[in-house]
Design a protein around this motif. Structure first.
Motif, mmCIF file in Angstrom:
data_model
loop_
_atom_site.group_PDB
_atom_site.id
_atom_site.type_symbol
_atom_site.label_atom_id
_atom_site.label_comp_id
_atom_site.label_asym_id
_atom_site.label_seq_id
_atom_site.Cartn_x
_atom_site.Cartn_y
_atom_site.Cartn_z
ATOM 1 N N VAL A 123 0.837 -1.202 0.000
ATOM 2 C CA VAL A 123 0.000 0.000 0.000
ATOM 3 C C VAL A 123 0.873 1.252 0.000
ATOM 4 O O VAL A 123 0.655 2.190 -0.775
ATOM 5 C CB VAL A 123 -0.945 -0.002 1.217
ATOM 6 N N CYS A 124 1.886 1.294 0.862
ATOM 7 C CA CYS A 124 2.771 2.464 0.932
ATOM 8 C C CYS A 124 3.490 2.694 -0.393
ATOM 9 O O CYS A 124 3.649 3.843 -0.835
ATOM 10 C CB CYS A 124 3.781 2.293 2.066
ATOM 11 N N ALA A 125 3.925 1.609 -1.023
ATOM 12 C CA ALA A 125 4.617 1.748 -2.306
ATOM 13 C C ALA A 125 3.685 2.318 -3.369
ATOM 14 O O ALA A 125 4.085 3.181 -4.167
ATOM 15 C CB ALA A 125 5.172 0.392 -2.749
ATOM 16 N N MET A 126 2.436 1.848 -3.385
ATOM 17 C CA MET A 126 1.476 2.354 -4.359
ATOM 18 C C MET A 126 1.169 3.832 -4.121
ATOM 19 O O MET A 126 1.131 4.638 -5.054
ATOM 20 C CB MET A 126 0.190 1.529 -4.291
ATOM 21 N N LEU A 127 0.973 4.205 -2.858
ATOM 22 C CA LEU A 127 0.675 5.606 -2.535
ATOM 23 C C LEU A 127 1.841 6.521 -2.903
ATOM 24 O O LEU A 127 1.649 7.595 -3.491
ATOM 25 C CB LEU A 127 0.354 5.734 -1.049
ATOM 26 N N THR A 128 3.056 6.103 -2.577
ATOM 27 C CA THR A 128 4.230 6.924 -2.883
ATOM 28 C C THR A 128 4.433 7.045 -4.389
ATOM 29 O O THR A 128 4.780 8.118 -4.900
ATOM 30 C CB THR A 128 5.477 6.321 -2.227
ATOM 31 N N GLU B 152 -4.037 -2.804 -8.516
ATOM 32 C CA GLU B 152 -3.121 -3.618 -7.721
ATOM 33 C C GLU B 152 -3.846 -4.477 -6.697
ATOM 34 O O GLU B 152 -3.230 -4.989 -5.760
ATOM 35 C CB GLU B 152 -2.110 -2.706 -7.030
ATOM 36 N N ASN B 153 -5.155 -4.637 -6.883
ATOM 37 C CA ASN B 153 -5.968 -5.513 -6.025
ATOM 38 C C ASN B 153 -5.886 -5.115 -4.552
ATOM 39 O O ASN B 153 -5.882 -5.969 -3.659
ATOM 40 C CB ASN B 153 -5.535 -6.976 -6.192
ATOM 41 N N LEU B 154 -5.802 -3.815 -4.304
ATOM 42 C CA LEU B 154 -5.862 -3.296 -2.949
ATOM 43 C C LEU B 154 -7.255 -2.735 -2.696
ATOM 44 O O LEU B 154 -7.988 -2.413 -3.633
ATOM 45 C CB LEU B 154 -4.807 -2.201 -2.759
ATOM 46 N N HIS B 155 -7.609 -2.608 -1.434
ATOM 47 C CA HIS B 155 -8.995 -2.301 -1.078
ATOM 48 C C HIS B 155 -9.075 -0.928 -0.417
ATOM 49 O O HIS B 155 -9.127 -0.813 0.813
ATOM 50 C CB HIS B 155 -9.563 -3.379 -0.169
ATOM 51 N N LEU B 156 -9.042 0.122 -1.240
ATOM 52 C CA LEU B 156 -9.210 1.483 -0.739
ATOM 53 C C LEU B 156 -10.604 1.624 -0.142
ATOM 54 O O LEU B 156 -11.611 1.308 -0.793
ATOM 55 C CB LEU B 156 -9.010 2.484 -1.880
ATOM 56 N N ASP B 157 -10.648 2.099 1.110
ATOM 57 C CA ASP B 157 -11.921 2.199 1.847
ATOM 58 C C ASP B 157 -12.635 0.852 1.905
ATOM 59 O O ASP B 157 -13.875 0.780 1.919
ATOM 60 C CB ASP B 157 -12.838 3.250 1.212
ATOM 61 N N SER B 158 -11.826 -0.244 1.912
ATOM 62 C CA SER B 158 -12.336 -1.626 2.019
ATOM 63 C C SER B 158 -13.257 -1.999 0.862
ATOM 64 O O SER B 158 -14.099 -2.893 1.004
ATOM 65 C CB SER B 158 -13.060 -1.812 3.351
ATOM 66 N N ALA B 159 -13.100 -1.341 -0.285
ATOM 67 C CA ALA B 159 -13.953 -1.633 -1.436
ATOM 68 C C ALA B 159 -13.291 -2.677 -2.331
ATOM 69 O O ALA B 159 -12.066 -2.686 -2.504
ATOM 70 C CB ALA B 159 -14.220 -0.364 -2.225
ATOM 71 N N ASP B 160 -14.095 -3.583 -2.896
ATOM 72 C CA ASP B 160 -13.619 -4.587 -3.843
ATOM 73 C C ASP B 160 -13.772 -4.064 -5.263
ATOM 74 O O ASP B 160 -14.603 -3.196 -5.548
ATOM 75 C CB ASP B 160 -14.402 -5.894 -3.687
ATOM 76 N N ASP B 161 -12.983 -4.640 -6.183
ATOM 77 C CA ASP B 161 -13.059 -4.239 -7.582
ATOM 78 C C ASP B 161 -13.449 -5.451 -8.416
ATOM 79 O O ASP B 161 -12.747 -6.466 -8.440
ATOM 80 C CB ASP B 161 -11.710 -3.694 -8.062
ATOM 81 N N ASN B 162 -14.574 -5.327 -9.102
ATOM 82 C CA ASN B 162 -15.074 -6.411 -9.957
ATOM 83 C C ASN B 162 -15.185 -5.946 -11.403
ATOM 84 O O ASN B 162 -16.100 -6.346 -12.130
ATOM 85 C CB ASN B 162 -16.453 -6.895 -9.451
ATOM 86 N N PHE B 163 -14.245 -5.108 -11.809
ATOM 87 C CA PHE B 163 -14.360 -4.528 -13.140
ATOM 88 C C PHE B 163 -13.948 -5.507 -14.237
ATOM 89 O O PHE B 163 -14.554 -5.536 -15.308
ATOM 90 C CB PHE B 163 -13.497 -3.262 -13.215
ATOM 91 N N SER B 164 -12.897 -6.292 -13.984
ATOM 92 C CA SER B 164 -12.384 -7.197 -15.015
ATOM 93 C C SER B 164 -13.220 -8.473 -15.044
ATOM 94 O O SER B 164 -12.785 -9.555 -14.634
ATOM 95 C CB SER B 164 -10.907 -7.516 -14.756
ATOM 96 N N THR B 165 -14.435 -8.367 -15.580
ATOM 97 C CA THR B 165 -15.357 -9.499 -15.652
ATOM 98 C C THR B 165 -15.096 -10.312 -16.922
ATOM 99 O O THR B 165 -14.494 -9.818 -17.883
ATOM 100 C CB THR B 165 -16.808 -8.997 -15.664
ATOM 101 N N PRO B 166 -15.553 -11.574 -16.977
ATOM 102 C CA PRO B 166 -15.376 -12.376 -18.203
ATOM 103 C C PRO B 166 -15.991 -11.716 -19.433
ATOM 104 O O PRO B 166 -15.441 -11.828 -20.538
ATOM 105 C CB PRO B 166 -16.079 -13.688 -17.856
#
Length: 467
Positions: free
Chosen positions: A248-253, A308-322
């Motif tokens: 997370v720190c690496a992504m933010l920086t 990067e499959n991180l959960h900002l504000d504990s949110a999931d990402d389901n954008f890359s659907t089949p």
């Protein structure tokens, strides 16, 4: 003839006849020399040459040459004009000597103009009093007594108002802020746009607020612009408890390091704040960039955290659907020479991602780890010369790709930035390598694109050099 030489008027007249032209020539040369150098002493020298020397010579001729009484009205008039011009000369010389070209930050440069006005008024008053007393034999004692009594009465009546004015003037003399500085006060935060002896005008997000200097002199405030280059904002974010803190720190920086308003040489720092919270310190050039930088940073990490499959504000990402992957493979099929079997094989090995507007997709000098195909939006390719000049090379549209040197492990020549939101398909290096093993034509296509992009980059650099 001997009696002529012995007359007192002859000596004075001869001295004026010889001395005045000589002095005029000397002061003329001095005036021209100072004017060529752009000196501020041109005005005092001009006053001496044009007024004081002729009037002084006239006064000598009247009193000594013509033996006119010093109490005669013509003599007193000439002496009065000469005395007034001497006062003007003293004012000009004092201002030029003490305050012209004063070093920045010195007390001479910081002194408020109202103090200079008061000093000029006092000098003029003393000069006029001396002229009235010595030339016109006027008794000025009563006048000074009346002025003193009047000043005491006015001071007692206006002591509160005058106290505020004086405190404001001392604040100006100290100069804890200057035009353009950003101040953070208990009641307002903004940029100083005007300072006078009575009030300071502060430009806030809702308008210009007038702050009396007496209030500033008696309150505490923070000058966000001093010392220069020390302004930093802190942005707090929250991620899921299962997200690795170092990732997370690496992504933010990384996201903060590409912001456009960073200080020259400034380096953002990210650290954990406990409880899933993180803090990013971002050094900025000016407090004026706070709001835009904060908004852009939060927008960029929204996209970066999902990639990067991180959960900002504990949110999931389901954008890359089949479904999206299937649609994306149909778009890139011509560029990769994909058949139906190839699409089925790649469907579980690729993903669809998004980038925010102006976000950097690829850095110049970076060895791409994957190929990225534009599905929606546009990507701007640019190159930066040694002197910092940035020139656009080309714009990628739907179906175009970047990261073509991922197989050759060569660093990218251009920087790729999103123009608005961009949706892209990413294929890792090893999967691209598997494709080209069975498709020699695809390897040739990629090689041709590498040569084209290299030639375009060289042309852009040449245009900068000749630009």
């Amino acid at each position: 003839m001997t009696e002529l030489w012995q007359d007192p008027w002859f000596t004075w007249t001869l001295g004026v006849a010889i001395g005045l032209p000589v002095l005029l020539v000397l002061f003329t040369e001095m005036q021209n020399s100072l004017a060529r150098r752009g000196s501020a002493f041109v005005r005092p020298v001009t006053l001496i040459r044009n007024y004081i020397l002729p009037l002084g010579a006239l006064l000598v001729l009247l009193v000594k040459g013509s033996e006119v009484s010093i109490e005669a009205t013509p003599v007193r008039i000439v002496a009065t004009i000469l005395g007034f011009i001497v006062v003007v000369l003293l004012l000009s010389s004092l201002s030029t000597t003490l305050f012209h070209g004063a070093p920045e930050g010195s007390w001479r440069e910081r002194i408020p103009t109202i103090f200079l006005d008061v000093a000029r008024f006092a000098l003029i008053a003393v000069g006029l009093a001396m002229i009235l007393s010595y030339i016109w034999d006027t008794n000025i004692g009563g006048l000074f007594t009346a002025l003193g009594v009047t000043s005491i009465v006015l001071g007692l009546a206006l002591q509160n108002s005058l106290g505020q004015v004086i405190s404001g003037l001392f604040l100006l003399f100290e100069q804890p802020f200057q035009l353009g500085d950003w101040l953070d006060l208990p009641s307002v935060r903004g940029r100083v746009v005007e300072v006078n002896w009575r009030a300071t005008h502060i430009d806030t997000s809702s308008g210009v607020q007038i702050m009396p200097n007496s209030m500033l002199a008696t309150s505490t405030f923070t000058n966000l612009s001093r010392p220069a280059g020390s302004h930093t904002i802190e942005v707090t974010t929250s991620f899921g408890v299962d997200d690795p803190p170092d990732t997370v720190c690496a992504m933010l920086t990384r996201a903060a390091s590409t912001l456009p308003y960073l200080q020259l040489g400034g380096r953002p720092i990210s650290f954990t704040a406990g409880g899933g919270g993180f803090c990013t310190a971002i050094p900025l050039r000016s407090p004026a960039d706070d709001a835009s930088t904060r908004a852009q940073f939060l927008r960029w990490i929204w996209y970066a955290s999902r990639r990067e499959n991180l959960h900002l504000d504990s949110a999931d990402d389901n954008f890359s659907t089949p479904e999206r992957i299937e649609s994306a493979l149909r778009i890139v099929a011509p560029a990769l020479r994909l058949g139906e079997s190839d699409k089925e094989q790649l469907s579980g090995r690729v993903r669809v991602v998004r980038y925010g507007g102006d976000e950097t997709i690829q850095f110049a000098g970076q060895v791409p780890a994957r190929m990225t195909f534009v599905l929606k939006g546009r990507v701007r390719l640019s190159i930066t010369s040694d002197d910092g000049t940035v020139r656009q090379v080309r714009t990628l549209n739907e179906g175009d790709f970047l990261g073509q040197t991922t197989l050759t492990r060569e660093p990218a020549i251009t920087t790729a930035s999103a123009v608005g939101e961009v949706t892209a398909l990413e294929i890792d290096r090893k999967h691209v390598a598997e494709l080209v093993v069975h498709k020699p034509e695809l390897l040739q296509d990629i090689g041709r694109v590498i040569d084209e992009r290299r030639d375009e980059a060289r042309g852009a650099v040449a245009a900068i050099d000749h630009g």
